[in-house]
Design an enzyme around this catalytic site. Structure first.
Site, short mmCIF file in Angstrom:
data_model
loop_
_atom_site.label_atom_id
_atom_site.label_comp_id
_atom_site.label_asym_id
_atom_site.label_seq_id
_atom_site.Cartn_x
_atom_site.Cartn_y
_atom_site.Cartn_z
N SER A 107 44.26 44.35 35.85
CA SER A 107 43.60 44.18 37.15
C SER A 107 43.31 45.52 37.81
O SER A 107 44.09 46.47 37.67
CB SER A 107 44.52 43.35 38.05
OG SER A 107 44.11 43.42 39.39
N TYR A 130 37.19 44.90 40.72
CA TYR A 130 36.82 44.45 42.07
C TYR A 130 35.86 45.49 42.63
O TYR A 130 36.08 46.70 42.44
CB TYR A 130 38.05 44.40 42.98
CG TYR A 130 38.84 43.13 42.87
CD1 TYR A 130 38.22 41.90 42.99
CD2 TYR A 130 40.21 43.17 42.65
CE1 TYR A 130 38.94 40.72 42.89
CE2 TYR A 130 40.95 41.99 42.56
CZ TYR A 130 40.30 40.77 42.68
OH TYR A 130 41.02 39.62 42.58
N THR A 156 35.09 40.39 38.68
CA THR A 156 35.48 39.22 39.48
C THR A 156 34.42 39.00 40.55
O THR A 156 34.13 39.90 41.34
CB THR A 156 36.87 39.43 40.11
OG1 THR A 156 37.81 39.57 39.05
CG2 THR A 156 37.26 38.25 40.98
N ARG A 165 46.48 33.38 52.14
CA ARG A 165 47.67 32.78 51.54
C ARG A 165 48.78 32.92 52.57
O ARG A 165 49.25 34.02 52.85
CB ARG A 165 48.05 33.48 50.23
CG ARG A 165 46.98 33.40 49.12
CD ARG A 165 46.07 34.61 49.18
NE ARG A 165 44.89 34.52 48.33
CZ ARG A 165 44.68 35.33 47.31
NH1 ARG A 165 45.55 36.26 47.00
NH2 ARG A 165 43.57 35.23 46.63
N LYS A 252 33.73 36.67 36.04
CA LYS A 252 34.84 35.74 36.26
C LYS A 252 34.81 35.17 37.68
O LYS A 252 34.77 35.93 38.64
CB LYS A 252 36.18 36.46 36.04
CG LYS A 252 37.39 35.59 36.33
CD LYS A 252 38.70 36.27 35.93
CE LYS A 252 39.88 35.40 36.28
NZ LYS A 252 40.16 35.40 37.72
N HIS A 276 39.77 31.11 40.88
CA HIS A 276 40.76 32.14 41.18
C HIS A 276 42.15 31.53 41.38
O HIS A 276 42.88 31.87 42.31
CB HIS A 276 40.33 32.92 42.44
CG HIS A 276 40.72 34.37 42.43
ND1 HIS A 276 39.84 35.38 42.20
CD2 HIS A 276 41.92 34.97 42.62
CE1 HIS A 276 40.47 36.54 42.27
NE2 HIS A 276 41.74 36.31 42.51
N ARG A 279 43.12 30.22 44.77
CA ARG A 279 43.52 31.21 45.78
C ARG A 279 42.38 31.59 46.70
O ARG A 279 42.56 32.40 47.61
CB ARG A 279 44.02 32.48 45.08
CG ARG A 279 45.26 32.26 44.27
CD ARG A 279 45.48 33.35 43.24
NE ARG A 279 45.99 34.60 43.77
CZ ARG A 279 47.25 34.85 44.07
NH1 ARG A 279 48.15 33.90 43.95
NH2 ARG A 279 47.64 36.03 44.51
C1 GLV Z 1 43.86 38.87 43.82
O1 GLV Z 1 43.28 38.76 42.79
C2 GLV Z 1 44.58 37.79 44.41
O2 GLV Z 1 44.26 36.63 44.12
O3 GLV Z 1 45.51 38.09 45.17
#
Ligand code: GLV
Length: 379
Positions: A107, A130, A156, A165, A252, A276, A279
């Site tokens: 990543s 990213y 991504t 989150r 992706k 994802h 997320r």
């Molecule tokens: C990053 O890819 C995340 O989902 O925190």
């Protein structure tokens, strides 16, 4: 390791060994986590056909991914902060993947840098990108991935803006961990984790620290993402990235047929059907429900990969049955990493390999290419 019989065993162990803020980060879905749950629930709903008395003595889980041989129809998904689940987590996971003969994706938001991982492993790995507002940095990052001989660039496309989150906010998730009393007590009960992270090469984002100002020390990931990631990213930028990247490009984070059609025309080698890991857009369909229409629309034009809820060999079979050429899995190997470092990741891959092998036998199938819609009993 033998007593770790399934991914769930690794998950439970990781929960005991990894500090709360980091395991919560890996587990999180966004908002009410409806899409996170749908990913698993919809996979579990797919019933496989039991077939008997077929000669299944000569079976193989081997396949090709992007034209390269792979021991399994599986690659390790890009996961931020692997090196906070276990010290040097990215190197350990990459080594385990390479020993098992499957691709590993590093990543952008990793702790070990591209160069750290390249120096520690024998074979090429994939790099996930990213896109940030600072395009000079992105150009340099792509050049670094090319210099490290990464064998694919995974762009991504579903995280220009971060889905919230809740636990990351409650936990005050920072890298390295913020030394609040609650965190200190938690870390004190996880000495093996603390030792591994202390001994690890780095304690912050290796690809970014020293390259982007303000990233030298502690950062709240969600705030940094909001300020640096480029919400203006669009299809023209995909062309720009493709012009900079000499190798294979994977897009992706595609969940919609219209987007898949555009993706198939970009010249990318593959797309990954993904939300994802639940997320990002909460309320989006499960990845597995989005897969069949995308395969129908573009499956003959571009390699379609699948990501979203894979926790077993049976799940690999389900996604392949619905048309995926291969799958990515993130949390399954993160549990292994948190549970037991490189051996844990190796075990996670071995568990899914053994499950796929037995599942193929019980479905009366001997080759990965023969896992198609005929193996489904009901959806
Ligand atoms: C990053 O890819 C995340 O989902 O925190």
């Amino acid at each position: 390791m033998k007593t770790m019989t399934c991914i769930e065993d690794l998950r439970e162990t990781a929960h005991r060994k990894v500090p709360r803020a980091f395991i919560d980060y890996a587990e999180a879905g966004s908002y009410a986590e409806q899409t996170l749950r749908a990913n698993r629930a919809d996979l579990e709903r797919i019933k496989l056909r039991q077939r008997i008395l077929c000669d299944v003595s000569a079976r193989s889980t081997a396949t090709t991914i992007l034209g390269e041989p792979s021991a399994l129809p599986l690659s390790l998904a890009p996961i931020g902060l692997c090196g906070m689940q276990h010290g040097d987590g990215e190197i350990l996971a990459c080594r385990a993947a390479q020993q098992a003969g499957i691709p590993f994706t590093l990543s952008t938001m990793s702790i070990c840098s591209i160069e750290d991982v390249a120096a520690a492993v024998d074979k090429p790995f994939w790099f996930q990108l990213y896109v940030m507002k600072d395009r000079g940095f992105i150009r340099a990052l792509i050049e670094r991935a090319a210099a490290a001989k990464c064998s694919a660039l995974v762009l991504t496309v579903d995280l220009q803006v971060l889905g919230q989150r809740h636990n990351d906010i409650r936990n005050g998730m920072t890298v390295p961990p913020e030394l609040r009393i609650k965190n200190i007590i938690d870390i004190a009960t996880k000495p093996a984790w603390a030792l591994s992270v202390l001994r690890g090469k780095r304690k912050t984002f290796g690809n970014i620290a020293g390259h982007v100002s303000g990233m030298e020390s502690v950062t709240v990931l969600s705030e940094w993402t909001a300020s640096q990631f480029d919400p203006a990213l669009n299809w023209k930028d995909v062309e720009w990235i493709k012009s900079l990247w000499p190798g294979k490009l994977i897009l992706k984070g595609i969940l919609d047929v219209e987007d898949a059609r555009i993706a198939a025309k970009t010249g990318a080698a593959a797309l990954v059907v993904s939300n994802h890991g639940g997320r990002q857009l909460d309320g989006a369909p499960s990845s597995i429900s989005a897969l069949p229409p995308i395969v129908d629309a573009v499956g003959s034009d571009i390699e379609v990969m699948f990501d979203g809820g894979i926790r077993s060999g049976q799940d690999l079979a389900r996604a392949l049955a619905l048309g995926a050429r291969s799958c990515m899995s993130g949390r399954a190997y993160i549990y292994g990493l948190g549970a037991a470092g490189q051996a844990g990741v190796a075990r996670a891959i071995e568990i899914m390999r053994n499950e796929l092998d037995v599942t193929m036998a019980l479905m009366g199938v001997t080759k990965v290419a023969d896992i198609d819609r005929h193996v489904i009993a009901s959806l």
